[in-house]
Scaffold this motif. Structure first.
Motif, PDB file in Angstrom:
ATOM      1  N   SER A 273      11.153   1.620   4.086  1.00  0.00           N
ATOM      2  CA  SER A 273      11.273   0.240   3.631  1.00  0.00           C
ATOM      3  C   SER A 273      10.644  -0.740   4.613  1.00  0.00           C
ATOM      4  CB  SER A 273      12.751  -0.101   3.422  1.00  0.00           C
ATOM      5  OG  SER A 273      12.890  -1.423   2.963  1.00  0.00           O
ATOM      6  N   LEU A 274      10.969  -0.594   5.895  1.00  0.00           N
ATOM      7  CA  LEU A 274      10.395  -1.491   6.908  1.00  0.00           C
ATOM      8  C   LEU A 274       8.890  -1.290   7.027  1.00  0.00           C
ATOM      9  CD1 LEU A 274      13.089  -1.326   9.741  1.00  0.00           C
ATOM     10  CD2 LEU A 274      12.516  -3.305   8.319  1.00  0.00           C
ATOM     11  N   GLY A 275       8.459  -0.024   6.999  1.00  0.00           N
ATOM     12  CA  GLY A 275       7.033   0.256   7.147  1.00  0.00           C
ATOM     13  C   GLY A 275       6.207  -0.296   5.991  1.00  0.00           C
ATOM     14  N   LEU A 276       6.667  -0.101   4.762  1.00  0.00           N
ATOM     15  CA  LEU A 276       5.935  -0.614   3.611  1.00  0.00           C
ATOM     16  C   LEU A 276       5.981  -2.141   3.556  1.00  0.00           C
ATOM     17  CD1 LEU A 276       6.987   1.992   0.884  1.00  0.00           C
ATOM     18  CD2 LEU A 276       4.757   1.781   2.005  1.00  0.00           C
ATOM     19  N   SER A 277       7.104  -2.732   3.969  1.00  0.00           N
ATOM     20  CA  SER A 277       7.191  -4.195   4.006  1.00  0.00           C
ATOM     21  C   SER A 277       6.233  -4.762   5.054  1.00  0.00           C
ATOM     22  CB  SER A 277       8.624  -4.636   4.324  1.00  0.00           C
ATOM     23  OG  SER A 277       9.506  -4.249   3.303  1.00  0.00           O
ATOM     24  N   TRP A 278       6.180  -4.106   6.202  1.00  0.00           N
ATOM     25  CA  TRP A 278       5.244  -4.532   7.254  1.00  0.00           C
ATOM     26  C   TRP A 278       3.799  -4.389   6.778  1.00  0.00           C
ATOM     27  CZ3 TRP A 278       1.431  -1.646   9.677  1.00  0.00           C
ATOM     28  CH2 TRP A 278       0.788  -2.264  10.761  1.00  0.00           C
ATOM     29  N   LEU A 279       3.497  -3.275   6.116  1.00  0.00           N
ATOM     30  CA  LEU A 279       2.132  -3.065   5.612  1.00  0.00           C
ATOM     31  C   LEU A 279       1.762  -4.144   4.608  1.00  0.00           C
ATOM     32  CD1 LEU A 279      -0.431  -1.377   5.267  1.00  0.00           C
ATOM     33  CD2 LEU A 279       0.809   0.019   3.576  1.00  0.00           C
ATOM     34  N   SER A 280       2.683  -4.463   3.711  1.00  0.00           N
ATOM     35  CA  SER A 280       2.426  -5.515   2.726  1.00  0.00           C
ATOM     36  C   SER A 280       2.171  -6.862   3.403  1.00  0.00           C
ATOM     37  CB  SER A 280       3.613  -5.615   1.767  1.00  0.00           C
ATOM     38  OG  SER A 280       3.486  -6.725   0.917  1.00  0.00           O
ATOM     39  N   GLN A 281       3.021  -7.200   4.392  1.00  0.00           N
ATOM     40  CA  GLN A 281       2.858  -8.484   5.080  1.00  0.00           C
ATOM     41  C   GLN A 281       1.549  -8.528   5.849  1.00  0.00           C
ATOM     42  OE1 GLN A 281       6.424 -10.456   6.434  1.00  0.00           O
ATOM     43  NE2 GLN A 281       5.548 -10.683   8.480  1.00  0.00           N
ATOM     44  N   ARG A 282       1.168  -7.422   6.460  1.00  0.00           N
ATOM     45  CA  ARG A 282      -0.101  -7.364   7.197  1.00  0.00           C
ATOM     46  C   ARG A 282      -1.290  -7.540   6.251  1.00  0.00           C
ATOM     47  NH1 ARG A 282      -1.825  -5.880  12.162  1.00  0.00           N
ATOM     48  NH2 ARG A 282      -3.850  -4.847  12.362  1.00  0.00           N
ATOM     49  N   MET A 283      -1.205  -6.922   5.073  1.00  0.00           N
ATOM     50  CA  MET A 283      -2.270  -7.081   4.084  1.00  0.00           C
ATOM     51  C   MET A 283      -2.398  -8.537   3.650  1.00  0.00           C
ATOM     52  SD  MET A 283      -1.555  -3.663   1.761  1.00  0.00           S
ATOM     53  CE  MET A 283      -2.806  -4.043   0.524  1.00  0.00           C
ATOM     54  N   LEU A 284      -1.241  -9.212   3.485  1.00  0.00           N
ATOM     55  CA  LEU A 284      -1.278 -10.620   3.085  1.00  0.00           C
ATOM     56  C   LEU A 284      -1.926 -11.488   4.152  1.00  0.00           C
ATOM     57  CD1 LEU A 284       2.276 -11.006   1.495  1.00  0.00           C
ATOM     58  CD2 LEU A 284       0.092 -11.166   0.284  1.00  0.00           C
ATOM     59  N   THR A 285      -1.569 -11.244   5.420  1.00  0.00           N
ATOM     60  CA  THR A 285      -2.138 -12.061   6.499  1.00  0.00           C
ATOM     61  C   THR A 285      -3.627 -11.810   6.673  1.00  0.00           C
ATOM     62  OG1 THR A 285      -1.512 -10.396   8.156  1.00  0.00           O
ATOM     63  CG2 THR A 285       0.057 -12.173   7.736  1.00  0.00           C
ATOM     64  N   ARG A 286      -4.103 -10.672   6.213  1.00  0.00           N
ATOM     65  CA  ARG A 286      -5.535 -10.363   6.293  1.00  0.00           C
ATOM     66  C   ARG A 286      -6.296 -10.786   5.039  1.00  0.00           C
ATOM     67  NH1 ARG A 286      -6.712  -4.749   9.551  1.00  0.00           N
ATOM     68  NH2 ARG A 286      -5.789  -5.416  11.538  1.00  0.00           N
ATOM     69  N   GLY A 287      -5.601 -11.492   4.143  1.00  0.00           N
ATOM     70  CA  GLY A 287      -6.294 -12.073   3.003  1.00  0.00           C
ATOM     71  C   GLY A 287      -6.181 -11.322   1.699  1.00  0.00           C
ATOM     72  N   ALA A 288      -5.407 -10.242   1.669  1.00  0.00           N
ATOM     73  CA  ALA A 288      -5.260  -9.498   0.416  1.00  0.00           C
ATOM     74  C   ALA A 288      -4.457 -10.325  -0.577  1.00  0.00           C
ATOM     75  CB  ALA A 288      -4.567  -8.165   0.671  1.00  0.00           C
ATOM     76  N   SER A 289      -4.700 -10.119  -1.847  1.00  0.00           N
ATOM     77  CA  SER A 289      -3.944 -10.815  -2.883  1.00  0.00           C
ATOM     78  C   SER A 289      -2.541 -10.231  -2.984  1.00  0.00           C
ATOM     79  CB  SER A 289      -4.648 -10.673  -4.235  1.00  0.00           C
ATOM     80  OG  SER A 289      -4.609  -9.320  -4.669  1.00  0.00           O
ATOM     81  N   SER A 290      -1.624 -11.000  -3.549  1.00  0.00           N
ATOM     82  CA  SER A 290      -0.275 -10.498  -3.764  1.00  0.00           C
ATOM     83  C   SER A 290      -0.284  -9.312  -4.730  1.00  0.00           C
ATOM     84  CB  SER A 290       0.607 -11.614  -4.327  1.00  0.00           C
ATOM     85  OG  SER A 290       1.911 -11.167  -4.570  1.00  0.00           O
ATOM     86  N   ARG A 291      -1.212  -9.329  -5.672  1.00  0.00           N
ATOM     87  CA  ARG A 291      -1.346  -8.219  -6.618  1.00  0.00           C
ATOM     88  C   ARG A 291      -1.588  -6.905  -5.869  1.00  0.00           C
ATOM     89  NH1 ARG A 291      -0.764  -5.940 -11.805  1.00  0.00           N
ATOM     90  NH2 ARG A 291      -2.571  -4.664 -12.276  1.00  0.00           N
ATOM     91  N   SER A 292      -2.434  -6.946  -4.839  1.00  0.00           N
ATOM     92  CA  SER A 292      -2.729  -5.736  -4.065  1.00  0.00           C
ATOM     93  C   SER A 292      -1.634  -5.433  -3.048  1.00  0.00           C
ATOM     94  CB  SER A 292      -4.069  -5.890  -3.337  1.00  0.00           C
ATOM     95  OG  SER A 292      -5.133  -6.019  -4.253  1.00  0.00           O
ATOM     96  N   ALA A 293      -1.222  -6.472  -2.292  1.00  0.00           N
ATOM     97  CA  ALA A 293      -0.316  -6.256  -1.162  1.00  0.00           C
ATOM     98  C   ALA A 293       1.125  -6.009  -1.590  1.00  0.00           C
ATOM     99  CB  ALA A 293      -0.372  -7.452  -0.215  1.00  0.00           C
ATOM    100  N   ARG A 294       1.512  -6.522  -2.741  1.00  0.00           N
ATOM    101  CA  ARG A 294       2.898  -6.367  -3.170  1.00  0.00           C
ATOM    102  C   ARG A 294       3.028  -5.512  -4.431  1.00  0.00           C
ATOM    103  NH1 ARG A 294       4.399 -12.713  -1.760  1.00  0.00           N
ATOM    104  NH2 ARG A 294       5.212 -12.311   0.339  1.00  0.00           N
TER     105      ARG A 294
END
Length: 430
Positions: A273-294
């Motif tokens: 849970s923590l790892g996937l949440s961190w990965l999602s947040q990192r993707m968002l900060t790098r410009g990924a869309s919510s569709r991709s990151a979440r």
């Protein structure tokens, strides 16, 4: 004004830790019934189907109270709502230690469920007042880890307490712990000061933009989030109610060993849970869309989990191997409880967020109400000592998870939703 104006990290994370502790208590309250299932069914002379009704009764008013308090959270400070919950939980533990009839026990669980139902949406709404959108994944993920730690402690401690002092003692101890948290929250609990400023308004005092609820509740993104939540709660209700019985009566582990296996299953969820949440947040900060990151990340987690639940029925798997498969299957979908509310917050105005997260939790939690009863009937039909009976029940989680993933892939598009935006955040008086 940028999205970090008014953001106070130290205070924000202090409140996160306090709410994480409350989440721990919340899930101890939920799981204790499943952990004492075997002695409770024996002492109250309950069949598996009857126990399924008792377990599911916790959620009978869960949805109603969640919606009602969700709307209250738009108007009343969350710190007072959370204090009221903590006090009620503590008081409602005592009758459960005293009642002996099935009817009285159901009544007690129904009232407790109504008191605990609003916890998650109110807590998430409270945290979103402390964190801007791009920083919301991790605090909510940490909040969920409070639940995981509660389940972990349950697996380690409740069987020991039950063995030495009887199953009723667990409810007394939970009442004491809830009372202590309430006193601490009364002294330390505070309200966050972040609110999203609507586009085009020059002042933070500008009136909030509201969207008709019929429009929000008919939006495909919102409905898809609801479906993800329903599947996640279905799995959670099934696991909390029947995993301990599966380990003890079907796989042949002793009561204390079953508790340790249960703790291992829960502990596995934390890094996922923590790892996937961190990965999602990192993707968002790098410009990924919510569709991709979440969204896509959630769908992959759900699909893999569904396959693993079905794999439990493969021939040749031993008890230890089944525990390992179950652990990963239950761990992957847990990220939904962090990411789904974040998707909702993208498309819902701040002034309506508490209500929508409440409605989401209410509708989603019906899955946790239905799953224990359905699985109870399956187990009773196929034999309460048969591993196949329990695995057929857990296969219902696989079906729900796969359907939810397919629905989200097709219709969940937060970036296309009119309310999805990058509106800046401004301090509010709330």
């Amino acid at each position: 004004m940028n999205s970090l104006d008014g953001y106070r990290p130290r205070a924000a994370w202090t409140m996160t830790l306090m709410l994480t502790a409350l989440a721990l208590i919340n899930f101890l309250d939920k799981i204790v019934l499943g952990m004492v299932a075997v002695p409770l069914m024996r002492d109250l002379n309950l069949s598996p189907a009857q126990f399924g009704v008792v377990a599911g009764s916790f959620f009978w008013l869960f949805a109603v109270s969640t919606v009602l308090v969700g709307f209250l959270a738009n108007r009343i400070q969350t710190r007072w709502l959370l204090l009221a919950m903590g006090v009620m939980w503590a008081l409602l533990q005592i009758p459960q230690a005293l009642f002996s009839s099935m009817t009285a026990f159901i009544l007690s669980r129904v009232v407790l469920g109504a008191a605990e139902g609003p916890f998650y949406p109110v807590s998430v709404h409270a945290l979103y007042k402390w964190f801007p959108d791009e920083k919301r994944n991790m605090p909510v993920a940490l909040l969920n880890q409070g639940a995981m730690v509660g389940l972990l402690l349950a697996g380690l401690l409740i069987p020991v307490i039950t063995h030495h002092w009887g199953w009723r003692t667990n409810f007394v101890l939970l009442g004491v712990v809830g009372a202590l948290w309430s006193v601490l929250w009364l002294c330390l609990g505070r309200e966050g000061n972040l609110a999203r400023r609507p586009r085009g308004h020059a002042s933070a005092d500008a009136p909030p933009q509201n969207v008709p609820y019929r429009r929000l509740l008919s939006n495909s993104t919102v409905l898809s989030v609801f479906m993800l939540g329903f599947a996640g709660y279905w799995m959670l209700g099934a696991n909390m109610t029947w995993l301990m019985s599966y380990l003890e009566k079907a796989l042949g582990f002793s009561g204390i060993t079953s508790g340790r296996c249960f703790a291992l299953v829960i502990a596995t969820a934390a890094p996922f849970s923590l790892g996937l949440s961190w990965l999602s947040q990192r993707m968002l900060t790098r410009g990924a869309s919510s569709r991709s990151a979440r969204v896509r990340l959630l769908c992959i987690a759900f699909a893999v989990s569904a396959c693993l639940y079905l794999a439990l029925m493969l021939p040749g798997l031993g008890p230890v191997q089944k525990v390992a498969v179950f652990a990963v299957a239950g761990a992957l979908p847990a990220v939904c409880f962090a990411l789904a509310p974040a998707v909702l917050s993208e498309v819902v105005p701040d002034g309506q967020r508490g209500a929508l997260i409440g409605i989401h939790t209410a509708l989603a939690s019906t899955g946790a109400a239905i799953a224990p009863m359905l699985i109870g009937r399956i187990v009773q039909a196929y034999g309460s000592t048969s591993a196949h009976a329990y695995e057929l029940g857990f296969a219902t989680s696989a079906v729900m998870l796969m359907v939810a993933a397919l629905v989200a892939l097709r219709w969940l598009h937060p970036d296309r939703t009119p309310r999805a935006s990058s509106e800046p955040v401004a301090p509010s008086a709330a």
